[in-house]
Write a protein that holds these residues in place. Sequence first.
Motif, PDB file in Angstrom:
ATOM      1  N   ILE A 156       0.849  -1.199   0.000  1.00  0.00           N
ATOM      2  CA  ILE A 156       0.000   0.000   0.000  1.00  0.00           C
ATOM      3  C   ILE A 156       0.879   1.240   0.000  1.00  0.00           C
ATOM      4  O   ILE A 156       0.614   2.202  -0.730  1.00  0.00           O
ATOM      5  CB  ILE A 156      -0.978  -0.004   1.194  1.00  0.00           C
ATOM      6  N   VAL A 157       1.948   1.217   0.780  1.00  0.00           N
ATOM      7  CA  VAL A 157       2.886   2.341   0.790  1.00  0.00           C
ATOM      8  C   VAL A 157       3.498   2.512  -0.599  1.00  0.00           C
ATOM      9  O   VAL A 157       3.559   3.629  -1.124  1.00  0.00           O
ATOM     10  CB  VAL A 157       3.977   2.148   1.865  1.00  0.00           C
ATOM     11  N   ALA A 158       3.918   1.420  -1.215  1.00  0.00           N
ATOM     12  CA  ALA A 158       4.494   1.484  -2.563  1.00  0.00           C
ATOM     13  C   ALA A 158       3.475   2.026  -3.562  1.00  0.00           C
ATOM     14  O   ALA A 158       3.812   2.837  -4.431  1.00  0.00           O
ATOM     15  CB  ALA A 158       4.983   0.103  -2.994  1.00  0.00           C
ATOM     16  N   SER A 159       2.234   1.613  -3.431  1.00  0.00           N
ATOM     17  CA  SER A 159       1.169   2.089  -4.320  1.00  0.00           C
ATOM     18  C   SER A 159       0.925   3.580  -4.139  1.00  0.00           C
ATOM     19  O   SER A 159       0.730   4.310  -5.118  1.00  0.00           O
ATOM     20  CB  SER A 159      -0.126   1.317  -4.045  1.00  0.00           C
ATOM     21  N   LEU A 160       0.954   4.031  -2.896  1.00  0.00           N
ATOM     22  CA  LEU A 160       0.782   5.450  -2.611  1.00  0.00           C
ATOM     23  C   LEU A 160       1.936   6.252  -3.218  1.00  0.00           C
ATOM     24  O   LEU A 160       1.708   7.292  -3.843  1.00  0.00           O
ATOM     25  CB  LEU A 160       0.686   5.660  -1.104  1.00  0.00           C
ATOM     26  N   ILE A 161       3.161   5.766  -3.052  1.00  0.00           N
ATOM     27  CA  ILE A 161       4.329   6.468  -3.608  1.00  0.00           C
ATOM     28  C   ILE A 161       4.224   6.550  -5.129  1.00  0.00           C
ATOM     29  O   ILE A 161       4.462   7.610  -5.715  1.00  0.00           O
ATOM     30  CB  ILE A 161       5.646   5.775  -3.197  1.00  0.00           C
ATOM     31  N   ASN A 162       3.863   5.442  -5.754  1.00  0.00           N
ATOM     32  CA  ASN A 162       3.729   5.440  -7.213  1.00  0.00           C
ATOM     33  C   ASN A 162       2.688   6.471  -7.635  1.00  0.00           C
ATOM     34  O   ASN A 162       2.900   7.231  -8.589  1.00  0.00           O
ATOM     35  CB  ASN A 162       3.346   4.043  -7.704  1.00  0.00           C
ATOM     36  N   THR A 163       1.589   6.541  -6.907  1.00  0.00           N
ATOM     37  CA  THR A 163       0.516   7.482  -7.223  1.00  0.00           C
ATOM     38  C   THR A 163       0.942   8.923  -6.969  1.00  0.00           C
ATOM     39  O   THR A 163       0.686   9.808  -7.781  1.00  0.00           O
ATOM     40  CB  THR A 163      -0.741   7.146  -6.396  1.00  0.00           C
ATOM     41  N   GLU A 164       1.593   9.156  -5.847  1.00  0.00           N
ATOM     42  CA  GLU A 164       1.968  10.518  -5.458  1.00  0.00           C
ATOM     43  C   GLU A 164       3.097  11.106  -6.310  1.00  0.00           C
ATOM     44  O   GLU A 164       3.022  12.251  -6.715  1.00  0.00           O
ATOM     45  CB  GLU A 164       2.386  10.552  -3.982  1.00  0.00           C
TER      46      GLU A 164
END
Length: 159
Positions: free
Chosen positions: A28-36
């Motif tokens: 989820i953290v990785a997904s957030l970083i990719n999105t941000e």
Amino acid sequence: MLLVATHPIKYSEQIECYSNEFSLEPKIVASLINTESSYRENAVSSKNALGLMQIKLSTAEYLIDYYDLDVTIDEDDLLDANKNLYFGCMYLRYLINKFENTYTALASYNAGETRVRVWLEDKQYSLDGKTLNYIPYKETREYVEKIKNNLSFYQKIYK
């Protein structure tokens, strides 16, 4: 292998470390970083959100005060991957603790805590006052969907 190129997990050791420290799911953290930030360490938004997890200095300062931490921070610090990931994970944990629902917390990460609380009080957006059945801001709705899509890719690619 194209999916791995479009959905990298850079800084995986730091993500794992800070996810564990703040009891978060690393994907989820990785997904957030990719999105941000698409993993751009020096990313700066039009609203002056900084680094990998797009943290504002005022947010980091709030967290320092809220948790009574004995540290100081400036904007340059938030462009450092380690410090940015630390404060980003701390902030995500803070929001999950406040909202008790990961996707509601992610909506708050984008739209702000106050705005999400207003939505949760409105029966047209939330039936239970805890989860959002509908996100009225298109940007935030698409943001949460993008994180969900990234998470789905990461779960398939990285077992």
